[in-house]
Design a protein around this motif. Structure first.
Motif, PDB file in Angstrom:
ATOM      1  N   VAL A  45     -18.531 -13.894 -14.285  1.00  0.00           N
ATOM      2  CA  VAL A  45     -19.011 -13.988 -13.301  1.00  0.00           C
ATOM      3  C   VAL A  45     -17.572 -15.175 -12.577  1.00  0.00           C
ATOM      4  O   VAL A  45     -18.008 -15.936 -11.499  1.00  0.00           O
ATOM      5  N   PHE A  46     -16.919 -15.993 -13.259  1.00  0.00           N
ATOM      6  CA  PHE A  46     -16.377 -17.404 -12.597  1.00  0.00           C
ATOM      7  C   PHE A  46     -15.488 -16.711 -11.627  1.00  0.00           C
ATOM      8  O   PHE A  46     -14.839 -16.250 -12.061  1.00  0.00           O
ATOM      9  N   ALA A  95     -15.833 -27.339  -8.609  1.00  0.00           N
ATOM     10  CA  ALA A  95     -15.990 -26.108  -7.189  1.00  0.00           C
ATOM     11  C   ALA A  95     -15.869 -24.749  -7.621  1.00  0.00           C
ATOM     12  O   ALA A  95     -16.137 -24.157  -6.439  1.00  0.00           O
ATOM     13  N   VAL A  96     -16.007 -24.710  -8.486  1.00  0.00           N
ATOM     14  CA  VAL A  96     -16.764 -23.359  -8.817  1.00  0.00           C
ATOM     15  C   VAL A  96     -17.954 -22.721  -9.425  1.00  0.00           C
ATOM     16  O   VAL A  96     -18.486 -21.842  -8.886  1.00  0.00           O
ATOM     17  N   ALA A  97     -18.827 -23.928  -9.553  1.00  0.00           N
ATOM     18  CA  ALA A  97     -19.878 -23.600  -9.723  1.00  0.00           C
ATOM     19  C   ALA A  97     -20.151 -24.053  -8.324  1.00  0.00           C
ATOM     20  O   ALA A  97     -21.074 -22.519  -8.117  1.00  0.00           O
ATOM     21  N   LYS A 104     -22.595 -20.672  -7.944  1.00  0.00           N
ATOM     22  CA  LYS A 104     -23.921 -20.900  -7.403  1.00  0.00           C
ATOM     23  C   LYS A 104     -24.797 -20.128  -9.146  1.00  0.00           C
ATOM     24  O   LYS A 104     -25.789 -19.519  -9.295  1.00  0.00           O
ATOM     25  N   PRO A 105     -23.799 -21.033 -10.373  1.00  0.00           N
ATOM     26  CA  PRO A 105     -25.101 -20.437 -11.615  1.00  0.00           C
ATOM     27  C   PRO A 105     -26.686 -20.672 -11.548  1.00  0.00           C
ATOM     28  O   PRO A 105     -26.525 -21.997 -10.540  1.00  0.00           O
ATOM     29  N   GLU A 106     -26.870 -20.520 -12.098  1.00  0.00           N
ATOM     30  CA  GLU A 106     -29.101 -21.014 -12.296  1.00  0.00           C
ATOM     31  C   GLU A 106     -29.292 -22.275 -12.842  1.00  0.00           C
ATOM     32  O   GLU A 106     -29.605 -23.293 -11.999  1.00  0.00           O
ATOM     33  N   PHE A 107     -27.828 -22.803 -13.682  1.00  0.00           N
ATOM     34  CA  PHE A 107     -28.561 -24.308 -13.559  1.00  0.00           C
ATOM     35  C   PHE A 107     -26.948 -24.850 -14.431  1.00  0.00           C
ATOM     36  O   PHE A 107     -26.253 -24.096 -14.742  1.00  0.00           O
TER      37      PHE A 107
END
Length: 262
Positions: A155-156, A231-233, A237-240
């Motif tokens: 997903v990244f 920046a990847v987050a 948009k991971p849950e946490f």
């Protein structure tokens, strides 16, 4: 206490006691510093694969057991919930909190990744007589999102982030020689010169950290940066997710010399 000459344990103790809240550049000079990214276990394999495909911005120094805040390989007496001056908390890719202690946010399913940091090669550069502008001017290093896309994994996906240090051309060549020997803390610069060539439209407006003055006759020198996971987050948009605040690193018990290729 001279923080440059202090031991990692001494500085981590000050941080844990709430007595030290500042960027860690220049602290514990012989020892490696680390970026941190903490994710739920269900995302840990994808992220580990992402780091393996993007070793320059994301060189892995340690990975914790699920739920454990102890980095057994690089600082077995440390606690990642308390021993970083500032943390950032992301929910669904949005920065929701910046805190000085992560314990209230820690969960049993979290896996922490410690990634090599460019602060680790600043000591050898200073020893070689090179100026590090953000240390001279006592501010956080400037960091920028680029148009260089990381290799996706699971997903990244997202852009590489770089840190910048202005230097005279001759000093930039010496910096390449020094940092090439340190691939576990990002290695050689990924770009020298024109910021727009890597998608930076305004060098005076960093995405993270603070601007550095570039004096006449100097060129900007850019290294891959361990803030890339943040920046990847934002892109994934991971849950946490928990990270260090840019410039506020984890100081390991590993000597920089142990991460160098002689």
């Amino acid at each position: 206490m001279d923080l440059a000459k202090a031991s990692p344990a001494e500085v981590r103790s000050l941080i844990r006691a709430g007595e030290l809240d500042k960027p860690t550049s220049g602290m514990c000079a012989p020892y490696a510093q680390a970026n941190m990214a903490v994710l739920p276990k269900e995302l840990a394999f994808d992220f580990l694969l992402f780091t393996q495909r993007n070793k320059v911005p994301c060189p892995v120094l340690d990975v914790t057991e699920a739920g454990s805040p102890v980095p057994k390989l690089v600082a077995p007496k440390a606690d990642l919930r308390h021993d970083i001056p500032r943390y950032r908390i992301y929910r669904h890719g949005e920065l929701t909190d910046e805190v000085t202690d992560a314990a209230p946010f820690w969960r049993d399913d979290l896996v922490a990744f410690l990634l090599g940091c460019s602060f680790s090669f600043e000591g050898p550069m200073i020893e070689a007589g090179l100026e590090i502008r953000h240390i001279t001017d006592n501010h956080n290093v400037p960091m920028y999102k680029t148009n260089i896309e990381c290799v996706p994994a699971g997903v990244f996906h997202g852009p590489m982030v770089v840190s910048m240090r202005p230097m005279k051309p001759a000093d930039a060549i010496r910096a390449v020689q020094i940092t090439t020997r340190m691939p576990f803390v990002h290695g050689a610069p990924i770009h020298i010169g024109d910021p727009e060539a890597i998608g930076i439209s305004d060098i005076d407006k960093p995405d993270f950290g603070e601007r550095s003055d570039i004096k006449p006759g100097e060129v900007p020198v850019f290294w891959a940066c361990g803030v890339t996971p943040q920046a990847v987050a934002m892109a994934v948009k991971p849950e946490f997710m928990i990270t260090h605040a840019p410039g506020y690193m984890f100081i390991t018990d590993v000597l920089n010399s142990q991460l160098s290729i002689m």
